[in-house]
Design a protein around this motif. Structure first.
Motif, PDB file in Angstrom:
ATOM      1  N   GLU A 117       0.753  -1.226  -0.130  1.00 59.29           N
ATOM      2  CA  GLU A 117       0.004   0.014   0.069  1.00 59.29           C
ATOM      3  C   GLU A 117       0.896   1.198   0.149  1.00 59.29           C
ATOM      4  O   GLU A 117       1.845   1.538   0.487  1.00 59.29           O
ATOM      5  N   ASN A 118       0.323   2.430  -0.664  1.00 61.56           N
ATOM      6  CA  ASN A 118       1.062   3.518  -0.945  1.00 61.56           C
ATOM      7  C   ASN A 118      -0.140   4.377  -1.136  1.00 61.56           C
ATOM      8  O   ASN A 118      -0.666   4.674  -2.432  1.00 61.56           O
ATOM      9  N   THR A 119      -0.697   5.314   0.070  1.00 62.32           N
ATOM     10  CA  THR A 119      -1.929   6.050  -0.280  1.00 62.32           C
ATOM     11  C   THR A 119      -1.640   7.549   0.222  1.00 62.32           C
ATOM     12  O   THR A 119      -2.310   8.611   0.105  1.00 62.32           O
ATOM     13  N   SER A 120      -0.584   7.752   1.166  1.00 59.94           N
ATOM     14  CA  SER A 120      -0.518   8.732   1.786  1.00 59.94           C
ATOM     15  C   SER A 120       0.330  10.078   0.724  1.00 59.94           C
ATOM     16  O   SER A 120       0.165  11.177   1.213  1.00 59.94           O
ATOM     17  N   ASN A 121       0.656   9.902  -0.455  1.00 61.45           N
ATOM     18  CA  ASN A 121       1.281  10.658  -0.979  1.00 61.45           C
ATOM     19  C   ASN A 121       0.356  10.906  -2.343  1.00 61.45           C
ATOM     20  O   ASN A 121      -0.264  10.223  -3.213  1.00 61.45           O
ATOM     21  N   GLN A 122      -0.450  12.014  -2.380  1.00 58.81           N
ATOM     22  CA  GLN A 122      -1.477  12.609  -3.298  1.00 58.81           C
ATOM     23  C   GLN A 122      -0.980  13.374  -4.419  1.00 58.81           C
ATOM     24  O   GLN A 122      -0.607  14.657  -4.127  1.00 58.81           O
TER      25      GLN A 122
END
Length: 531
Positions: free
Chosen positions: A353-358
């Motif tokens: 998972e990688n969701t913190s970078n938008q």
């Protein structure tokens, strides 16, 4: 005094068995129940689709044929038991038909049954818990499950911990994806002050006085993979397009100067291969979510308690370092090609998972969001070779003709004894603090000639396109147990001809019976134009 007995049988699950056998669960030395005894039976099913569509209207897909994506064996699964208040339920070290480590149990026998002939939904393996040990005044009320940890130590990190400490455990990305780590699935239940994050199975109402009663009222355990999967279709040759003001596409025309003058021509681009970019180094072993999230605060349909899934997660925020370079000129990279459903284990990439970078956009290279990096070669119409081309001052030149222009300007300031030729011109990468990214400047006879700088250079036509992975609800990122299925269908512009990982300046999811379900991949499909 009542005596609660536990006997541990075991199971293994491999999703998609071709055939099944019918076997009875293993019984303890005193197989029949006696007054006051409580037994636990765990039944595991391969779940199939669990409903063909989610609220998000994206498909589900089972494990790839020939892969280990859905495999669970008796050697590689553990059950963890807790009391009703979340304390580890310490089991007896003796009298259990299996291996016990405090509250962690490893099963040691496989019993598979097929009760109704439906291979997708009725493959069952039965775990029976019971045995002549006294757990006076106490019984397990909560069960948590882990499958396919890398080694015994990786299983033990969950043992003898409070339930509420489990979500804090992090695991590192494996060196190879031969096992697919799974843990009990996470989702939100309820709203407002009564909302709860569920990442375990409440078995308090499933402990029964008889085996038959327990089998008729099983507790379900749902497992989800920690991995996400990426794949691409649509690599190949395209005519380079441009966008009109109304958003429609038209064939781009380029004015390219060479020794014969200026040719107005279309260009081709061949998408050669792709690589993942900015993948996670670790993730939480249990999917982390926030119970305050709602459809309004996150995105519509992000949670589906009926399917024991949610479609977003928090991550530790640790991704591969960018090292200030993209391996555009490394011939050992960009090895992934088009995905072929007839070869489902090839040309795929697994990640955590990688969701913190938008990022700001789908092509934004400035964050640590997980992306797909595509290598391509630009060619003239009718040519099989990449065109060695530069852009300087908004004009395009073949490299050799551009060198001739540089030499002409250089020689104009030199006497006859210091004249240079085109062979004396070498382009060097701009590396100064104020330099534009992915640009070059000219040198002649080893001396800087920065009158010619801010040059974009397609070395033998090599270029790159960048696509940040899109999730759902206008979010970027990758979430466990999802497939990110990309189809490229057109190309706008010439891409970025350089290895700086920054934006170009001009951006172009008693008995006790429990069923364990391995949640299928949730497919997020994207069709996109590279630009």
């Amino acid at each position: 005094m009542k005596i609660n007995k536990f006997l541990l049988g075991a199971f293994a699950l491999s999703v998609g068995f071709a055939s099944c056998s019918n076997e009875e669960p293993i019984k303890g030395d005193n197989g029949g129940a006696t007054d006051g005894e409580k037994y636990v039976t765990v039944r595991i099913n391969s779940v199939g689709d669990i409903g063909s569509r989610a609220d998000t209207d994206n498909d589900f897909e089972g494990p790839a044929e020939g892969s280990s994506e859905g495999n669970v064996t008796k050697e590689n699964i553990r059950f963890y038991f807790f009391t009703a208040d979340g304390m580890p339920f310490v089991m007896s070290q003796t009298g259990v038909n299996g291996t016990v480590n405090t509250n962690m149990v490893k099963p040691d026998a496989l019993n598979v049954s097929n009760t109704n002939g439906d291979e997708k939904t009725s493959l069952e393996a039965v775990l029976v818990l019971g045995a002549p040990e006294k757990y006076v005044g106490n019984r397990p009320a909560i069960m948590f499950c882990v499958a396919n940890a890398t080694d015994e130590a990786a299983f033990e990190q969950f043992a003898q911990k409070r339930l509420d400490a489990i979500p804090d455990i992090e695991v590192n990305t494996p060196g190879e994806w031969s096992k697919f780590r799974m843990t009990s699935s996470t989702y939100k239940e309820g709203e407002g002050e009564g909302a709860k994050v569920i990442y375990y199975t409440d078995i308090s109402d499933n402990v029964k006085d008889t085996k038959d009663a327990a089998m008729a009222n099983p507790a379900n355990i749902y497992l989800e993979r920690l991995a996400a999967k990426m794949r691409v279709k649509g690599l190949g040759e395209y005519t380079v397009m441009e966008k009109n003001e109304d958003g429609t596409l038209a064939t781009a025309q380029y004015k390219i100067r060479d020794e014969n003058g200026t040719a107005i021509t279309a260009l081709k681009v061949n998408l050669l291969g792709w690589e993942p970019y900015m993948t996670a180094n670790s993730c939480y072993a249990v999917k982390n979510i926030d119970k305050t999230w709602t459809n309004t605060s996150l995105f519509n349909g992000w949670n589906n308690a009926d399917l024991h899934r949610c479609y977003w997660a928090l991550d530790p925020g640790i991704v591969s370092p960018n090292n200030n370079t993209i391996p555009l000129y490394d011939n050992n990279k960009f090895k992934y090609g088009n995905y072929d459903e007839n070869k489902p284990t090839e040309n795929i990439v697994y990640t955590y998972e990688n969701t913190s970078n938008q990022p700001a956009s789908v092509t934004d290279r400035s964050t640590k969001a997980t992306a797909i990096l595509v290598k391509a070669v630009v060619k003239l119409e009718g040519s099989d070779e990449g065109i060695d081309m530069v852009e300087w001052g908004s004009d395009y030149f073949t490299l050799e003709y551009f060198k001739a222009i540089v030499v002409e300007a250089y020689n104009a300031d030199k006497d006859v004894t210091n004249q240079a030729t085109a062979k004396d011109v070498v382009l060097k990468k701009n590396t100064g603090a104020d330099a534009r990214s992915n640009t070059w400047y000219a040198t002649v006879k080893g001396d800087d000639f920065k009158r010619f700088s801010n040059i974009s250079w397609w070395q033998n036509g090599i270029t790159s396109y960048f696509v940040n992975v899109e999730h759902l609800g206008s979010k970027y990122g990758v979430v466990r147990n999802h497939i990110y299925d990309y189809t490229f269908n057109n190309v706008v512009g010439l891409g970025v001809p350089g290895d700086d990982p920054v934006n170009p300046q001009d951006p172009k999811p008693s008995y006790l019976a429990a069923r364990v379900h391995v949640l299928n991949w949730h497919v997020v499909s994207n069709s996109t134009i590279l630009q």
